[in-house]
Design a protein around this motif. Structure first.
Motif, short mmCIF file in Angstrom:
data_model
loop_
_atom_site.label_atom_id
_atom_site.label_comp_id
_atom_site.label_asym_id
_atom_site.label_seq_id
_atom_site.Cartn_x
_atom_site.Cartn_y
_atom_site.Cartn_z
N ARG A 1 -12.22 17.75 -28.39
CA ARG A 1 -12.89 18.14 -29.28
C ARG A 1 -12.74 20.05 -29.04
N ASN A 2 -13.18 20.16 -27.75
CA ASN A 2 -13.18 21.68 -27.43
C ASN A 2 -11.99 22.12 -27.36
N ILE A 3 -10.77 21.35 -27.04
CA ILE A 3 -9.45 21.93 -26.84
C ILE A 3 -8.82 22.19 -28.31
N LEU A 4 -9.20 21.05 -29.20
CA LEU A 4 -8.55 21.33 -30.40
C LEU A 4 -9.18 21.79 -31.43
N ALA A 5 -10.66 21.77 -31.26
CA ALA A 5 -11.34 22.38 -32.13
C ALA A 5 -11.54 21.60 -33.44
N ARG A 6 -11.28 20.24 -33.16
CA ARG A 6 -11.58 19.25 -34.17
C ARG A 6 -11.78 17.96 -33.41
N ALA A 7 -12.49 17.07 -34.22
CA ALA A 7 -12.64 15.86 -33.64
C ALA A 7 -11.25 14.64 -33.75
N PRO A 8 -11.07 14.08 -32.40
CA PRO A 8 -10.09 13.22 -32.55
C PRO A 8 -10.17 12.11 -33.53
N SER A 9 -8.94 11.84 -33.87
CA SER A 9 -8.94 10.45 -34.90
C SER A 9 -9.26 9.25 -34.17
N ALA A 10 -9.33 8.33 -34.55
CA ALA A 10 -9.59 6.78 -33.94
C ALA A 10 -8.09 6.52 -33.18
N ALA A 11 -7.16 6.79 -34.03
CA ALA A 11 -5.59 6.42 -33.39
C ALA A 11 -5.37 7.05 -32.27
N GLU A 12 -5.82 8.58 -32.12
CA GLU A 12 -5.55 9.56 -31.19
C GLU A 12 -6.48 9.08 -29.77
N ILE A 13 -7.72 8.83 -30.17
CA ILE A 13 -8.33 8.28 -28.87
C ILE A 13 -7.80 6.78 -28.55
N ALA A 14 -7.32 6.01 -29.26
CA ALA A 14 -6.89 4.73 -28.84
C ALA A 14 -5.50 5.16 -27.76
N LEU A 15 -4.75 6.07 -28.24
CA LEU A 15 -3.45 6.51 -27.61
C LEU A 15 -3.79 6.90 -26.35
N LEU A 16 -4.92 7.79 -26.19
CA LEU A 16 -5.12 8.41 -25.17
C LEU A 16 -5.72 7.30 -24.14
N LYS A 17 -6.46 6.39 -24.53
CA LYS A 17 -7.01 5.22 -23.84
C LYS A 17 -5.86 4.44 -23.07
N ILE A 18 -4.96 4.09 -23.89
CA ILE A 18 -3.83 3.30 -23.15
C ILE A 18 -3.01 4.28 -22.60
N THR A 19 -2.79 5.48 -22.73
CA THR A 19 -2.20 6.28 -21.83
C THR A 19 -2.83 6.34 -20.37
N HIS A 20 -4.22 6.55 -20.51
CA HIS A 20 -5.04 6.68 -19.29
C HIS A 20 -4.75 5.42 -18.64
#
Length: 75
Positions: free
Chosen positions: A1-20
């Motif tokens: 949220r701080n980096i993009l100045a918006r809340a991430p979507s559920a799909a974006e969060i899921a992709l970041l979790k998979i990547t992590h």
């Protein structure tokens, strides 16, 4: 949220979790090639007790976010 100045979507969060999780598995199975160079990078040494594979996986996630075209930067 701080980096993009918006809340991430559920799909974006899921992709970041998979990547992590993928990166964490990679760094855990190949510590010599993977997390060791990232753990030694930077001006300060890593703190004792830091899981280098975990830190390396989060570094990859941070790099992804900071390299987005929509990432806010100041000049």
């Amino acid at each position: 949220r701080n980096i993009l100045a918006r809340a991430p979507s559920a799909a974006e969060i899921a992709l970041l979790k998979i990547t992590h999780n993928e990166q964490l598995e990679h760094f855990r199975t190949d510590a010599k090639e993977g997390s060791a160079p990232l753990a030694k990078a930077g001006a300060s040494p890593s703190a004792e007790g830091v899981d280098t594979a975990e830190a390396a996986a989060w570094t990859v996630v941070a790099q992804i976010l900071l390299n987005l075209d929509e990432t806010l930067t100041r000049e």
